[in-house]
Design an enzyme around this catalytic site. Structure first.
Site, short mmCIF file in Angstrom:
data_model
loop_
_atom_site.label_atom_id
_atom_site.label_comp_id
_atom_site.label_asym_id
_atom_site.label_seq_id
_atom_site.Cartn_x
_atom_site.Cartn_y
_atom_site.Cartn_z
N GLU A 126 -15.72 -2.01 81.65
CA GLU A 126 -14.79 -3.05 82.07
C GLU A 126 -15.22 -4.70 81.71
O GLU A 126 -14.30 -5.38 81.56
CB GLU A 126 -14.48 -2.80 83.37
CG GLU A 126 -13.28 -3.73 84.01
CD GLU A 126 -12.99 -3.37 85.76
OE1 GLU A 126 -12.82 -2.28 85.77
OE2 GLU A 126 -13.05 -4.41 86.27
N SER A 164 -17.16 -4.04 89.26
CA SER A 164 -17.02 -2.55 88.40
C SER A 164 -17.68 -2.99 86.86
O SER A 164 -16.78 -3.47 86.16
CB SER A 164 -15.63 -1.91 88.49
OG SER A 164 -15.43 -1.77 89.81
N ARG A 217 -6.43 -2.55 83.29
CA ARG A 217 -7.44 -3.59 82.93
C ARG A 217 -7.28 -3.86 81.45
O ARG A 217 -8.21 -4.09 80.63
CB ARG A 217 -8.81 -2.95 83.16
CG ARG A 217 -9.02 -2.41 84.61
CD ARG A 217 -9.06 -3.83 85.56
NE ARG A 217 -9.52 -3.31 86.95
CZ ARG A 217 -8.64 -2.94 88.01
NH1 ARG A 217 -7.14 -2.81 87.55
NH2 ARG A 217 -9.01 -2.55 88.86
C1 LIG Z 1 -18.09 -8.60 93.16
C2 LIG Z 1 -16.99 -8.58 92.09
C3 LIG Z 1 -15.97 -7.93 92.45
C4 LIG Z 1 -14.94 -7.77 91.56
N1 LIG Z 1 -13.67 -6.96 91.75
C5 LIG Z 1 -12.68 -6.69 90.91
C6 LIG Z 1 -11.41 -5.90 91.29
O1 LIG Z 1 -11.43 -5.64 92.46
N2 LIG Z 1 -10.57 -5.88 90.23
C7 LIG Z 1 -10.74 -6.46 89.08
O2 LIG Z 1 -9.80 -6.22 88.36
N3 LIG Z 1 -11.89 -7.11 88.76
C8 LIG Z 1 -13.06 -7.40 89.48
N4 LIG Z 1 -13.88 -8.12 89.41
C9 LIG Z 1 -13.87 -8.72 87.86
C10 LIG Z 1 -13.64 -10.30 87.79
O3 LIG Z 1 -13.46 -10.64 89.14
C11 LIG Z 1 -12.10 -10.51 87.15
O4 LIG Z 1 -12.09 -9.69 85.95
C12 LIG Z 1 -11.93 -11.73 87.04
O5 LIG Z 1 -10.40 -11.94 86.52
C13 LIG Z 1 -12.75 -12.68 86.00
O6 LIG Z 1 -12.21 -13.93 86.20
P1 LIG Z 1 -13.23 -14.77 85.76
O7 LIG Z 1 -12.58 -16.29 85.72
O8 LIG Z 1 -14.52 -14.81 86.14
O9 LIG Z 1 -13.37 -14.66 84.09
P2 LIG Z 1 -14.63 -14.85 83.13
O10 LIG Z 1 -15.75 -13.88 83.60
O11 LIG Z 1 -15.26 -16.24 83.07
O12 LIG Z 1 -14.12 -14.30 81.83
C14 LIG Z 1 -13.76 -12.95 81.46
C15 LIG Z 1 -13.18 -13.04 80.08
O13 LIG Z 1 -11.88 -13.74 80.04
C16 LIG Z 1 -11.80 -14.64 79.17
N5 LIG Z 1 -11.25 -15.76 79.77
C17 LIG Z 1 -11.75 -16.47 80.83
N6 LIG Z 1 -10.64 -17.60 81.41
C18 LIG Z 1 -9.62 -17.36 80.22
C19 LIG Z 1 -8.47 -18.03 80.05
N7 LIG Z 1 -8.05 -18.92 80.68
N8 LIG Z 1 -7.62 -17.80 78.98
C20 LIG Z 1 -7.95 -16.72 78.03
N9 LIG Z 1 -9.35 -16.20 78.28
C21 LIG Z 1 -10.08 -16.20 79.48
C22 LIG Z 1 -13.28 -14.89 78.89
O14 LIG Z 1 -13.46 -15.70 77.69
C23 LIG Z 1 -13.97 -13.50 78.92
O15 LIG Z 1 -13.73 -12.88 77.74
C24 LIG Z 1 -14.83 -8.31 90.07
C25 LIG Z 1 -16.13 -9.00 89.85
C26 LIG Z 1 -17.09 -9.16 90.75
C27 LIG Z 1 -18.11 -10.03 90.52
#
Ligand SMILES: Cc1cc2nc3c(=O)[nH]c(=O)nc-3n(C[C@H](O)[C@H](O)[C@H](O)COP(=O)(O)OP(=O)(O)OC[C@H]3O[C@@H](n4cnc5c(N)ncnc54)[C@H](O)[C@@H]3O)c2cc1C
Length: 338
Positions: A334, A238, A164
């Site tokens: 996380e 998580s 992570r």
């Molecule tokens: C129900 C649920 C289940 C999940 N299961 C998992 C799992 O199984 N495994 C896992 O690893 N994660 C899991 N996650 C967490 C999440 O899905 C991941 O971390 C995902 O990659 C976040 O993507 P996002 O586009 O929503 O990021 P955001 O929440 O929009 O951003 C997260 C961070 O990344 C930065 N960011 C976003 N996009 C960019 C970009 N293009 N360039 C640079 N920085 C950026 C943001 O500024 C912020 O700091 C889960 C979340 C939920 C709600």
């Protein structure tokens, strides 16, 4: 490109926290992003790039500019006899990319089915599930440097992937916006069905010789039955990472708590499931006003509607303290807390 003021971020974070961005703009191409970064009125503003908002906990209004990544597109870049390189836009929905790989019978992403969020955010925390991490299928990414607007390519080694973790959460935090990611996907498939309930779910589905499409269906089924859907209950998956502890510490804990589960990491360290530790401290299913800990999954903090980010953060820190007191292990979030 329109720059909006005082925009509610509630629809843009899966926790459903009601905060506002002082400024908000969306970009649909690298060029649009570069133009935004050059605007004098945005030069001094703090910048937050937003994907699907599924790994964020807002505890206050964002005083700078939120830049929403809308760069779409998935294309085959090149191929050999054994693998295909596929490039996806940073704003593409992660699961849409997984579906593309399944439609084209390309292996490697199936265990990562249905993880919320965007392709661009996925390398940041090296998303992982069911024994597979993004780093296992990653080839390279393109990112725009926020200071200079220049596009830079990062290969696997340059991303510094860990559990992570990546260089973009560490030493380069806040410096780059990921605009595209290229993946290396296999034509001959090696299935990974040993983790979690994949094997037993495939058996329930009466699948004898599973394909990558079957594995994806099994993973989707398990996720949908285990994890709360953010559309109905606000959450960010998580909330805590699984802690890695020295084997010696684990052995003395095992003498005290014989049921404590673990997964080997190195010959001298093990990972302990954070959900188990939290559950042992009595937090699973706890409801405090309109937020709490999910009833089926102690790792997931939830907003039942109208909770503030500060309240959820306070709950997280209270859980961290109680796990530290009982087990001497300090959990780390996380989720990105802002
Ligand atoms: C129900 C649920 C289940 C999940 N299961 C998992 C799992 O199984 N495994 C896992 O690893 N994660 C899991 N996650 C967490 C999440 O899905 C991941 O971390 C995902 O990659 C976040 O993507 P996002 O586009 O929503 O990021 P955001 O929440 O929009 O951003 C997260 C961070 O990344 C930065 N960011 C976003 N996009 C960019 C970009 N293009 N360039 C640079 N920085 C950026 C943001 O500024 C912020 O700091 C889960 C979340 C939920 C709600």
């Amino acid at each position: 490109m329109k720059i909006q003021s005082d925009v509610s971020l509630q629809p843009y974070n899966t926790f459903g926290i009601a905060v506002k961005a002082r400024l908000f703009a969306r970009f649909d191409s690298v060029q649009e992003l570069q133009e935004l970064l050059q605007m004098p009125e945005l030069a001094r503003e703090e910048k937050l790039v937003l994907g699907g908002g599924s790994n964020l906990l807002f505890t206050k209004d964002f005083a700078g500019v939120v830049l929403q990544n809308g760069i779409k597109g998935i294309e085959k870049v090149s191929e050999t006899d054994s693998y295909t390189l596929v490039k996806a836009g940073g704003g593409e929905v992660w699961h849409e990319f997984v579906l593309y790989t399944l439609q084209h019978d390309l292996g490697g992403a199936e265990n990562l089915s249905l993880i919320p969020g965007t392709v661009g955010a996925a390398p940041l925390q090296n998303i992982g599930a069911y024994g597979v991490e993004l780093k296992d299928i990653f080839y390279e990414l393109e990112a725009v440097h926020i200071e200079t607007g220049q596009v830079q390519t990062f290969d696997h080694a340059a991303c510094g992937f860990g559990y992570r973790e990546s260089v973009f959460k560490g030493e380069l935090k806040g410096q780059f916006i990921v605009t595209a990611v290229t993946f290396k996907l296999q034509k001959k498939h090696t299935l990974n069905t040993s983790y979690g309930a994949i094997q037993s779910t495939l058996e329930e589905m009466q699948v004898q010789q599973p394909t990558i499409q079957d594995v994806s269906r099994a993973v989707c089924h398990i996720r949908q039955s285990k994890l709360p859907d953010p559309k109905t209950i606000g959450n960010a998956g998580s909330f805590f990472k699984n802690p890695e502890i020295p084997l010696s510490q684990y052995e003395s804990l095992k003498a005290q708590f014989p049921d404590i589960p673990s997964y080997p990491v190195t010959p001298t360290t093990v990972k302990v499931p954070a959900g188990w530790l939290i559950e042992q401290c009595g937090w699973k299913g706890k409801v405090i006003d309109n937020y709490g800990v999910h009833k089926n999954q102690a790792l997931v903090l939830v907003n039942y509607g109208g909770a503030s980010g500060q309240a959820v953060r306070q709950l997280a820190y209270t859980i961290i303290d109680s796990v530290a007191e009982k087990f001497g292990i300090r959990l780390h979030p996380e989720v990105n807390i802002l």
